[in-house]
Design an enzyme around this catalytic site. Structure first.
Site, PDB file in Angstrom:
ATOM      1  N   LEU A 369      99.194 -61.610  37.888  1.00  0.00           N
ATOM      2  CA  LEU A 369     100.568 -62.108  37.876  1.00  0.00           C
ATOM      3  C   LEU A 369     101.164 -62.213  39.265  1.00  0.00           C
ATOM      4  O   LEU A 369     102.117 -62.958  39.470  1.00  0.00           O
ATOM      5  CB  LEU A 369     101.446 -61.184  37.025  1.00  0.00           C
ATOM      6  CG  LEU A 369     101.064 -61.054  35.552  1.00  0.00           C
ATOM      7  CD1 LEU A 369     101.821 -59.913  34.908  1.00  0.00           C
ATOM      8  CD2 LEU A 369     101.342 -62.354  34.819  1.00  0.00           C
ATOM      9  N   PHE A 374     101.647 -53.796  48.298  1.00  0.00           N
ATOM     10  CA  PHE A 374     101.283 -52.647  47.463  1.00  0.00           C
ATOM     11  C   PHE A 374      99.957 -52.890  46.753  1.00  0.00           C
ATOM     12  O   PHE A 374      99.134 -51.996  46.621  1.00  0.00           O
ATOM     13  CB  PHE A 374     102.398 -52.408  46.439  1.00  0.00           C
ATOM     14  CG  PHE A 374     102.141 -51.271  45.496  1.00  0.00           C
ATOM     15  CD1 PHE A 374     102.627 -50.007  45.769  1.00  0.00           C
ATOM     16  CD2 PHE A 374     101.420 -51.465  44.331  1.00  0.00           C
ATOM     17  CE1 PHE A 374     102.391 -48.954  44.891  1.00  0.00           C
ATOM     18  CE2 PHE A 374     101.183 -50.426  43.451  1.00  0.00           C
ATOM     19  CZ  PHE A 374     101.668 -49.166  43.740  1.00  0.00           C
ATOM     20  N   GLY A 375      99.752 -54.102  46.299  1.00  0.00           N
ATOM     21  CA  GLY A 375      98.560 -54.434  45.536  1.00  0.00           C
ATOM     22  C   GLY A 375      98.867 -55.553  44.567  1.00  0.00           C
ATOM     23  O   GLY A 375      99.870 -56.245  44.693  1.00  0.00           O
ATOM     24  N   VAL A 377      99.359 -57.262  40.599  1.00  0.00           N
ATOM     25  CA  VAL A 377      99.924 -56.976  39.284  1.00  0.00           C
ATOM     26  C   VAL A 377      99.182 -57.831  38.260  1.00  0.00           C
ATOM     27  O   VAL A 377      99.025 -59.038  38.447  1.00  0.00           O
ATOM     28  CB  VAL A 377     101.432 -57.280  39.242  1.00  0.00           C
ATOM     29  CG1 VAL A 377     102.003 -56.936  37.870  1.00  0.00           C
ATOM     30  CG2 VAL A 377     102.161 -56.516  40.330  1.00  0.00           C
ATOM     31  N   ASP A 488     116.395 -51.413  47.344  1.00  0.00           N
ATOM     32  CA  ASP A 488     115.651 -52.660  47.545  1.00  0.00           C
ATOM     33  C   ASP A 488     116.036 -53.698  46.499  1.00  0.00           C
ATOM     34  O   ASP A 488     115.178 -54.375  45.931  1.00  0.00           O
ATOM     35  CB  ASP A 488     114.143 -52.392  47.498  1.00  0.00           C
ATOM     36  CG  ASP A 488     113.335 -53.522  48.142  1.00  0.00           C
ATOM     37  OD1 ASP A 488     113.917 -54.269  48.963  1.00  0.00           O
ATOM     38  OD2 ASP A 488     112.136 -53.651  47.836  1.00  0.00           O
TER      39      ASP A 488
END
Length: 690
Positions: A369, A374-375, A377, A488
């Site tokens: 997605l 962070f990486g 999804v 954020d």
């Protein structure tokens, strides 16, 4: 000749251990409205719950309040497991009701199954509780190897197949009372039989009851396949099984107690009052009692030390600890030593990594997605059809690990319809994954800044998004148990559900405040430049007013359909969205901000009022900015007169003029942050005061 009555030492040992150690914690529905303490709904809810135990007891173990139209009506439902005594049923309903009120304060809708022999359900809501097949929540609680039966692979295979056959029989036996029980023999086990019951809410149809139980049969494969003793439940039904009869439901089918391993036909016995008791059994029971007491004391001491150590860590890092839950839904795993503190402290659920891997088809690119610093999804689907979003921490990423821990420790306790729900996490080796509810429409920026999709956001929908975000932040700042600063807030961290309702996501940078704490400082300034207030960028100072500033920028973006960063230079001067809107205000032309995609059919006064509120939020002085509760009243009550806004923070001057604030900043590296169900093309900027 009467046989000697022997005692099964294994059963005694495990009964003592389990009865001493197994404690169930409550769960709540993740999304619901909230009510004011001592308000009309609170009063009605407590009155309804106070009468629920007696009504359930007087109505054969099931009662649902009749529907009453009107606001602030508390609807309730209570059910006890068949076989529970009337007093135990009443006590169970009372206990669960009190626990829910304590665990879910100010939450208009909650539900929980108790545990133990007195299994009962309590549910309440400010909406009608109908007899439809409601399956949003799944509980699974069990005790592994309660009777210490040795499970070889052959035995395990037999147990699984026997369990499935038993559940098929139970489901087929369900009658008009929506209840059934049955026994299935086990040929090669010391306990010989499995005892099981199945029961549905009495407001279900027989067809829906069977469907609910069939789903539980499938759920068992993910949570507790091969487990000897336990129960598994959904909102509308439950199954329970054991290797011993329970609740007096199997008196006619009870089999003789299996012989003790100590009975070889020649044991010494002592005769008293006509009863034979093995001397060896007496000695063994005494020894077992001492061993059990020692084990429990050691466990208690170890748990106490671990809890104290974690609480010290939590206090130093601004986190908080909650009790651990033994209930586990699809694919969850027993915590190991590496993640026990994380699980116990968050109250969150640890998922089996293999279950997530299977749900995402081994993290296949077709399920991806989004991706960020962070990486990645991924979309996943569990065998029961539940869709999730799995955020996978990049293995070499040092940046994401603190954020990962922060989300697990913080977000697990947040429950609001305008916040994305954290379902759990997984830690296995270098793999670290957060599991969220799946939100189908990705993030707000995918619509707001897309030249084609933006037309789907008419003014009523945009106003609803603004109001929903307001409710979510208000919950974080005021209505949750702690004051939580998101730090954020931006369009890419606002997800949209199927009805385009907003859900705030990505709490990796969030911080919670202690009681009476109003602000804090940090030497590590992180966030997205353009959404951060001047006092935070320059001095590392943040408070609830930091989120208010970010929210103000977000309001202006939602109305204008343009990113804050899209204003680079206008008429020879450096600019941003905030500066641009301030100049429009001074020129008396605020409506020039409105996104042309909205069209002409909108309430101009309402739009101008929202722009005005946005400017109040981005004022340079934090004390001048309104609180979120004030903002909510401004949005929902047009009779409130709005104050005159002061100049905003980061008001850009002509290029030739010095910018004192900019001179104090030392930009750091920029990396893209990931979030649930979408790709964030905005950047996280780490800056430090010089």
């Amino acid at each position: 000749m009467q046989k000697n009555k022997m005692v099964d030492l294994r059963a005694i040992f495990w009964f003592v251990v389990i009865s001493s150690c197994a404690v169930a914690a409550p769960t709540c529905i993740q999304r619901s409205d909230f009510f004011k303490a001592n308000g009309p709904y609170d009063i009605n809810l407590r009155a309804m719950l106070s009468s629920l135990p007696s009504r359930v007891k007087d109505n054969e173990g099931f009662y649902k309040t009749p529907f009453k139209p009107g606001p602030n009506i508390a609807h309730g439902l209570g059910m006890c497991s068949r076989g529970t005594t009337t007093q135990d049923c009443s006590d169970c309903i009372t206990s669960v009701s009190h626990t829910l009120l304590h665990t879910c304060p100010n939450q208009a809708e909650a539900i929980d199954w108790s545990s133990g022999d007195s299994l009962c359900l309590v549910r309440y809501s400010n909406h009608l509780i109908n007899g439809s097949l409601d399956e949003d929540i799944i509980w699974a609680e069990y005790i592994e190897y309660k009777y210490n039966t040795s499970f070889g692979q052959t035995n395990l295979t037999e147990f699984k197949s026997t369990w499935q056959a038993l559940m098929d029989r139970v489901i087929n036996k369900v009658d008009g009372s929506l209840y059934a029980n049955s026994i299935q023999e086990l040929g090669s086990f010391p306990f010989r039989s499995i005892y099981a019951i199945a029961q549905c809410n009495k407001d279900l149809t027989k067809l829906n009851c069977e469907k609910c139980l069939q789903h539980l049969r499938i759920d068992n494969r993910s949570c507790c396949r091969g487990i000897q003793v336990g129960y598994i439940a959904r909102t509308s039904c439950f199954m329970r099984w054991d290797l011993q009869p329970f609740l007096g439901l199997f008196i006619n089918g009870m089999l003789p107690t299996p012989p003790s391993e100590l009975d070889n036909g020649h044991s010494n016995t002592t005769k008293k009052d006509g009863k034979n008791i093995s001397t060896g059994s007496i000695v063994a029971i005494a020894v077992v009692s001492v061993v059990v007491s020692t084990v429990l004391l050691a466990l208690g001491y170890a748990v106490s030390r671990r809890r104290k150590a974690y609480q010290s860590f939590a206090s130093e890092n601004g986190y908080f600890s909650v009790s651990r839950r033994p209930r586990r839904p699809y694919g969850t795993a027993s915590p190991d030593d590496a993640t026990d503190d994380l699980t116990a402290s968050s109250g969150s659920l640890r998922f089996d990594f293999r279950a997530i891997k299977a749900a995402t088809s081994n993290f296949h690119k077709s399920n991806k997605l989004g991706h960020g610093g962070f990486g990645a999804v991924y979309k996943g689907m569990f065998p029961n059809g539940t869709e999730v979003a799995a955020k996978r921490l990049s293995k070499p990423s040092d940046q994401g690990e603190p954020e990962f821990k922060n989300e697990v420790l913080l977000v697990a306790r947040l429950q609001h319809k305008n916040l994305v729900g954290l379902l759990g996490f997984s830690v296995e080796g270098e793999e670290k994954i957060l599991v969220y509810e799946f939100v189908p429409n990705k993030s707000l920026d995918h619509f707001l800044f897309d030249p084609i999709k933006r037309v789907q956001l008419d003014w009523p929908r945009r106003h609803n998004i603004i109001e929903g975000i307001t409710r979510g932040i208000l919950y974080l700042h005021q209505d949750s148990r702690l004051t939580i600063i998101h730090r954020d807030l931006k369009a890419s961290n606002i997800l949209l559900d199927a009805e385009m309702n907003p859900k705030i996501a990505d709490f990796g940078l969030a911080r919670n405040f202690r009681v009476n704490q109003t602000e804090a400082n940090t030497g590590r300034v992180v966030g997205t430049f353009g959404y951060m207030p001047p006092e935070y960028v320059a001095n590392g100072q943040f408070s609830t007013k930091s989120d208010v500033y970010s929210f103000g920028v977000l309001i202006l973006e939602i109305i204008g359909g343009k990113k804050n960063s899209s204003f680079h230079q206008i008429d020879g001067s450096v600019s941003n969205l905030v500066t641009h809107v301030w100049r429009l205000r001074n020129n008396g032309s605020l409506l020039e901000l409105v996104d042309p995609a909205i069209g002409e059919n909108y309430d101009k006064d309402e739009v101008i009022r929202c722009i005005h509120i946005g400017l109040l939020c981005v004022q340079e002085n934090p004390d001048d900015r309104p609180s979120m509760s004030t903002i909510f009243r401004m949005l929902t009550n047009v009779s409130i007169t709005l104050p005159v806004p002061q100049p905003p923070g980061f008001f850009f001057r002509e290029r030739s003029e010095p910018n004192p604030l900019a001179e104090r900043l030392l930009p750091g590296p920029s990396t893209s942050m990931s979030f649930t169900c979408s790709v964030d093309d905005a950047s996280i900027t780490s800056v430090r005061p010089r």
